[in-house]
Write a protein that holds these residues in place. Structure first.
Motif, PDB file in Angstrom:
ATOM      1  N   LYS A 133       0.920  -1.541   0.188  1.00  0.00           N
ATOM      2  CA  LYS A 133       0.396  -0.371   0.069  1.00  0.00           C
ATOM      3  C   LYS A 133       0.523   0.892   0.280  1.00  0.00           C
ATOM      4  CE  LYS A 133      -3.173  -2.636   3.286  1.00  0.00           C
ATOM      5  NZ  LYS A 133      -3.875  -2.192   4.708  1.00  0.00           N
ATOM      6  N   PHE A 134       0.095   2.259  -0.428  1.00  0.00           N
ATOM      7  CA  PHE A 134       0.808   3.315  -0.783  1.00  0.00           C
ATOM      8  C   PHE A 134       0.201   4.181  -0.263  1.00  0.00           C
ATOM      9  CE2 PHE A 134       1.322   7.761  -2.421  1.00  0.00           C
ATOM     10  CZ  PHE A 134       3.056   8.204  -2.140  1.00  0.00           C
ATOM     11  N   GLU A 135       0.347   5.018   1.215  1.00  0.00           N
ATOM     12  CA  GLU A 135      -1.161   5.822   1.092  1.00  0.00           C
ATOM     13  C   GLU A 135      -0.166   7.730   2.102  1.00  0.00           C
ATOM     14  OE1 GLU A 135      -3.949   4.152   3.841  1.00  0.00           O
ATOM     15  OE2 GLU A 135      -4.020   2.271   2.417  1.00  0.00           O
ATOM     16  N   ASP A 136       0.104   8.719   1.599  1.00  0.00           N
ATOM     17  CA  ASP A 136       0.498   9.934   2.000  1.00  0.00           C
ATOM     18  C   ASP A 136      -0.468  11.097   2.044  1.00  0.00           C
ATOM     19  OD1 ASP A 136      -0.236  10.519  -0.384  1.00  0.00           O
ATOM     20  OD2 ASP A 136       1.874  11.682  -1.011  1.00  0.00           O
ATOM     21  N   GLY A 137      -2.001  10.497   2.174  1.00  0.00           N
ATOM     22  CA  GLY A 137      -3.249  11.701   2.461  1.00  0.00           C
ATOM     23  C   GLY A 137      -3.554  12.698   1.248  1.00  0.00           C
ATOM     24  N   THR A 138      -2.206  12.605  -0.052  1.00  0.00           N
ATOM     25  CA  THR A 138      -2.300  13.125  -1.152  1.00  0.00           C
ATOM     26  C   THR A 138      -3.193  11.515  -2.134  1.00  0.00           C
ATOM     27  OG1 THR A 138      -1.464  14.708  -1.109  1.00  0.00           O
ATOM     28  CG2 THR A 138      -2.002  14.477  -3.143  1.00  0.00           C
ATOM     29  N   LEU A 139      -2.288  10.549  -1.801  1.00  0.00           N
ATOM     30  CA  LEU A 139      -2.418   9.513  -3.952  1.00  0.00           C
ATOM     31  C   LEU A 139      -2.432   8.408  -2.593  1.00  0.00           C
ATOM     32  CD1 LEU A 139      -1.006  10.288  -6.560  1.00  0.00           C
ATOM     33  CD2 LEU A 139      -3.376   9.703  -6.298  1.00  0.00           C
ATOM     34  N   GLY A 140      -3.567   7.160  -2.378  1.00  0.00           N
ATOM     35  CA  GLY A 140      -3.392   6.014  -2.289  1.00  0.00           C
ATOM     36  C   GLY A 140      -2.868   5.046  -3.658  1.00  0.00           C
ATOM     37  N   ALA A 141      -2.640   4.327  -3.382  1.00  0.00           N
ATOM     38  CA  ALA A 141      -2.213   2.884  -4.277  1.00  0.00           C
ATOM     39  C   ALA A 141      -2.210   1.927  -3.481  1.00  0.00           C
ATOM     40  CB  ALA A 141      -1.646   3.674  -4.753  1.00  0.00           C
ATOM     41  N   GLY A 142      -2.770   0.579  -4.142  1.00  0.00           N
ATOM     42  CA  GLY A 142      -2.497  -0.569  -3.124  1.00  0.00           C
ATOM     43  C   GLY A 142      -2.804  -1.746  -4.904  1.00  0.00           C
ATOM     44  N   ALA A 143      -2.322  -2.716  -4.043  1.00  0.00           N
ATOM     45  CA  ALA A 143      -1.500  -4.313  -4.912  1.00  0.00           C
ATOM     46  C   ALA A 143      -1.857  -5.150  -4.085  1.00  0.00           C
ATOM     47  CB  ALA A 143      -0.457  -4.603  -5.423  1.00  0.00           C
ATOM     48  N   ALA A 144      -2.572  -6.194  -4.403  1.00  0.00           N
ATOM     49  CA  ALA A 144      -2.640  -7.766  -3.657  1.00  0.00           C
ATOM     50  C   ALA A 144      -2.741  -8.493  -4.214  1.00  0.00           C
ATOM     51  CB  ALA A 144      -3.680  -7.402  -1.829  1.00  0.00           C
ATOM     52  N   VAL A 145      -2.122  -9.691  -3.838  1.00  0.00           N
ATOM     53  CA  VAL A 145      -2.066 -10.766  -4.354  1.00  0.00           C
ATOM     54  C   VAL A 145      -3.313 -11.933  -3.290  1.00  0.00           C
ATOM     55  CG1 VAL A 145      -0.856 -10.705  -6.091  1.00  0.00           C
ATOM     56  CG2 VAL A 145      -0.124 -11.430  -4.427  1.00  0.00           C
ATOM     57  N   PHE A 146      -3.829 -12.765  -3.929  1.00  0.00           N
ATOM     58  CA  PHE A 146      -4.601 -13.645  -2.434  1.00  0.00           C
ATOM     59  C   PHE A 146      -4.846 -14.876  -3.717  1.00  0.00           C
ATOM     60  CE2 PHE A 146      -7.365 -11.185  -5.021  1.00  0.00           C
ATOM     61  CZ  PHE A 146      -8.834 -11.449  -4.979  1.00  0.00           C
ATOM     62  N   GLU A 147      -5.517 -16.064  -1.864  1.00  0.00           N
ATOM     63  CA  GLU A 147      -5.929 -17.269  -2.296  1.00  0.00           C
ATOM     64  C   GLU A 147      -6.822 -16.825  -1.189  1.00  0.00           C
ATOM     65  OE1 GLU A 147      -3.754 -20.819  -4.084  1.00  0.00           O
ATOM     66  OE2 GLU A 147      -4.390 -21.291  -2.246  1.00  0.00           O
TER      67      GLU A 147
END
Length: 817
Positions: A636-650
């Motif tokens: 996750k990237f979150e700085d109050g201006t932008l948020g971004a995320g990537a996840a892999v799951f099963e």
């Protein structure tokens, strides 16, 4: 400048990222409590005269310029007291700002990216300081967040990073090993979102459809079902209306992607393997009197009010009332809907003790409601979707849904490091419907439809108790959570059913109401009990913090007990299940910087078995409890201006399915592997984005005789993409244009994978304009869903078809007094 410094301050808009201990929360509350808008040298009368002005949003335009001078001018205008060293703002410039803000929100916008923040002094004045000199790790303070929220609200105010995480309470997403995001009331208002399904359309991980033969909202999160009655309210299950939940009294819609049984306990009906949804009620944080009038081009007209006040010497008492009435034709031919809802929230806030209560009433009436379409097992292909406006339900198909619900919550700070919380809620739900859903038999659209009349009642009592503590052993911090959660749910129903009549989904026949019932069971006037479910869960978790809490390791265990009794229509016991399990949870978060989090989790949980639908040979039976498992890693990237995320799951669970007329049961295992990407926030001034994508590989394994091994699970789109955003036009002050594009991949209708839906794309657009009428600030909103009026099957969840809604044009006018 010294004179200006003594006169200059505003309330600080603080975003609390993570309050690690009760002491920090107490310090935050103290800072917030002293953030009164009192100017040095300004009389109490002058302060009182300007209080309303300071709390009200106003249309403002601020030119780019010197930050220090801009702040000084704003403070002088609103009689706000602030002092600061001119060196702090030397050389700093502010960007141009245009929009409707309170003074607090305006100064918050100006300070963004400046490296400066505001803190309160003991005498009630305020000062600017360098953020890097603030000593409480991870803590920023906001006088505009009176409820001590730990969530980061992104620019534009439509998305918060985080939400209520069951036994862990409200958490910022950056500090937990799960994917969690919240859509705020502002997002709901700006897009005129009237149901939870419309809100969750903003996230690619969620696919929406109808329930089995009725009008309830059913969600697929990460490819697993979540029923509408499994949505929690303030963390409690079973409290909200069963089929459709209105959004008018909701402060935020919080989406947890991934298994939630450890965090929240077992859901009613056992759904929610792929994710959970929690709704938070509105609270009276500021004085508010709001009125909204809305309409559609089809003739739906509504009015809603939102009133909030705080009372007492320290404003410790708060009351918030929301009321809504809406009635008229929907965009579907001959379908009408009426909705009435009322909610009252009361809260009391003290230094160490908070308590709140919420009471709500909702009634919805649906006439000639278009439901789902079943598919004859002999079909070798899926018929194309009818025109989007076509209504293949007879005029007598209707449903009346009425719910009364209440909740009481309290928390008490036992000491500097320990706090206790408890909640109790209840729900009384009553429904009556004449349902009719066609079963299509060929590509020409020929179908048969019966009448199914069902009275349905349910009562639920839900409760939770939690003990939270913070300890430090050497260089390791501990966040301890001990929690109990449970609910008791009883359902009552009966039915009568007619023989089939012929119709066609492309050219519907409005058949007369069939008075003769071919099948019937139970007492229609006073239905007998059909099921009783009693669940109890006890959990313990410890989050250990290393390296100044840059490495967080969570380990926990949950004991879950499920007792389920199924009854015949005469009230005699049919089947009984009594099962329990001890399930673990493991999670890890590593933060190489304040903005980046790497995480992983493993969750196991015991789930309640689903209740079999009416078209199967074992209708009404509840399947036995089962165990699900999840593994996930992400960034996750979150700085109050932008948020971004990537996840892999099963995620894996036993798979239940069956052909119409046959037995519905467990026949193998469903294993979903997936990838999620998301991007949200305000990368440029005035430009806000909310984009996400999900790819899924939903395989069936260990099926009966291996017949369907390797096939895809029913009703799971292979991919979904949502591109959303909005932009404040500089050429026309007060105008914002936006929209979103939803793209959904193919999904199978049956386990043998011989029938599949085509991929589909939907375009939505919206606009809002802030202006004045007779000096009264107003906001106009225009939203058009399914702009191109596309004809498409939106979902095959459950093995039946839900058609996408036609184009709908909504217009509203809102104002605050």
């Amino acid at each position: 400048m010294a004179t200006q410094n003594n006169r200059f301050m505003t309330t600080c808009f603080l975003t609390t990222r993570f309050l690690k201990t009760p002491l920090q929360r107490a310090i935050s509350a103290a800072l917030i409590g002293t953030s009164l808008i009192v100017g040095a040298g300004v009389s109490s009368q002058a302060w009182a005269e300007n209080t309303e002005q300071q709390q009200a949003r106003q249309q403002v335009t601020i030119a780019a310029g010197d930050l220090g001078k801009t702040l000084t001018d704003i403070a002088a205008q609103y009689h706000i007291a602030l002092s600061f060293n001119p060196v702090l703002t030397q050389g700093l410039k502010n960007n141009a700002v245009s929009g409707r803000f309170t003074p607090m929100e305006l100064i918050d916008r100006l300070l963004q990216d400046s490296g400066l923040m505001m803190t309160s002094n003991q005498d009630g004045t305020y000062r600017l300081m360098d953020e890097s000199h603030y000593t409480l790790s991870g803590l920023a303070v906001s006088a505009d967040k009176i409820d001590n929220s730990v969530l980061t609200e992104y620019k534009g105010g439509q998305i918060e990073s985080g939400g209520r995480l069951g036994v862990f309470g409200a958490q910022d997403s950056t500090n937990v090993p799960f994917s969690l995001v919240s859509y705020t009331n502002k997002a709901i208002e700006d897009q005129q979102l009237e149901s939870i399904a419309e809100v969750l359309d903003n996230d690619a991980s969620v696919q929406s459809g109808f329930g089995y033969g009725n009008y309830s909202e059913k969600f697929m999160i990460r490819g697993f079902g979540l029923d509408s009655d499994a949505i929690s309210y303030g963390g409690l299950y079973g409290i909200l209306p069963r089929q459709v939940v209105s959004t008018n009294a909701v402060e935020s819609v919080q989406l947890l992607k991934g298994s939630s049984a450890f965090l929240n306990g077992v859901t009613p009906g056992g759904s929610g393997i792929g994710g959970a949804v929690n709704l938070e009620p509105k609270r009276a944080d500021d004085k508010l009197t709001a009125l909204t009038l809305d309409t559609t081009t089809e003739g739906q007209v509504g009015m809603s009010t939102d009133v909030a006040r705080r009372f007492g010497s320290d404003k410790q008492w708060g009351v918030r009332v929301n009321a809504l009435h809406r009635n008229g034709d929907s965009a579907i031919d001959n379908e009408t809907r009426e909705e009435t809802s009322l909610s009252v929230g009361v809260d009391y806030r003290a230094d160490r003790f908070n308590i709140s209560s919420d009471v709500g009433y909702q009634k919805q009436t649906i006439d000639a409601g278009r439901s789902v379409v079943y598919v004859d097992s002999a079909l070798t292909d899926i018929p194309s979707a009818p025109d989007a406006n076509t209504n293949y339900a007879p005029s007598w198909a209707d449903s009346e849904l009425e719910t009364l619900f209440a909740m009481v919550k309290a928390d008490y700070e036992l000491s500097e490091n320990w706090s206790l919380n408890a909640a109790l809620g209840a729900n009384k739900n009553k429904e009556f419907g004449d349902y009719s859903s066609p079963t299509v038999s060929n590509l020409d659209g020929d179908a048969t439809a019966s009448r199914l009349t069902v009275p349905y009642e349910s009562n639920t009592i839900s409760s939770s108790v939690g003990l939270l503590g913070d300890l430090t052993t050497g260089q390791v911090t501990h966040q301890l959570n001990l929690a109990y959660s449970g609910f008791v749910n009883k359902t009552y129903s009966a039915y009568t059913m007619s023989g089939a009549s012929n119709t066609n989904i492309y050219d519907p026949v409005d058949v007369a109401y069939p008075d003769v019932s071919t099948w019937a069971d139970g007492d229609m006037e006073n239905p007998n009990i059909r099921s009783k479910t009693d669940t109890k869960g006890l959990s313990f978790a410890d989050t250990l913090g290393f390296m100044d809490d840059r490495l967080l390791v969570t380990a926990g265990v949950r004991y879950q007990e499920i007792k389920a009794n199924n009854y015949n229509y005469d009230g005699s016991i049919d089947t009984t299940y009594d099962d329990s399990a001890i399930s673990p949870i493991y999670g890890i978060v590593y933060k190489p910087s304040d903005a980046i989090s790497l995480y992983a989790n493993h969750i196991e949980a015991l789930q309640q078995g689903a209740t079999v639908g009416s078209t199967y040979a074992n209708a009404g039976v509840s399947l036995k409890p089962y165990t699900s498992e999840q593994n996930e890693v992400g960034i996750k990237f979150e700085d109050g201006t932008l948020g971004a995320g990537a996840a892999v799951f099963e995620i894996s669970k036993p798979e239940a399915y069956g052909e119409a007329g046959g037995t519905y049961g467990y026949y193998g295992e469903q294993r979903n592997r997936g990838l999620e990407l998301s991007l949200f926030g305000e990368p440029l001034a005035g430009l806000r984005v909310n984009t996400s994508a999900t790819w899924l590989d939903p395989k069936l394994n260990k099926t009966q005789n291996g017949t369907n091994d390797g096939n895809d699970a029913i009703g799971v789109a292979k991919y979904r993409l949502v591109l959303g955003g909005e932009y404040d036009l500089r050429t026309l002050q007060g105008l914002t244009l936006g929209g979103k594009v939803i793209r959904s991949g193919s999904q199978y209708v049956n386990s043998s994978n011989t029938l599949a839906l085509d991929p589909w794309t939907r375009f939505d657009i919206n606009a809002r304009y802030e202006s004045k009428i007779a000096q009264q600030a107003v906001t106009w909103r225009l939203n058009i869903t399914n702009l191109m009026n596309e004809d498409y099957w939106a979902s095959a969840a459950g093995g039946y078809l839900t058609q996408g809604n036609p184009r709908e044009i909504k217009l509203s006018l809102s104002t605050e007094f």
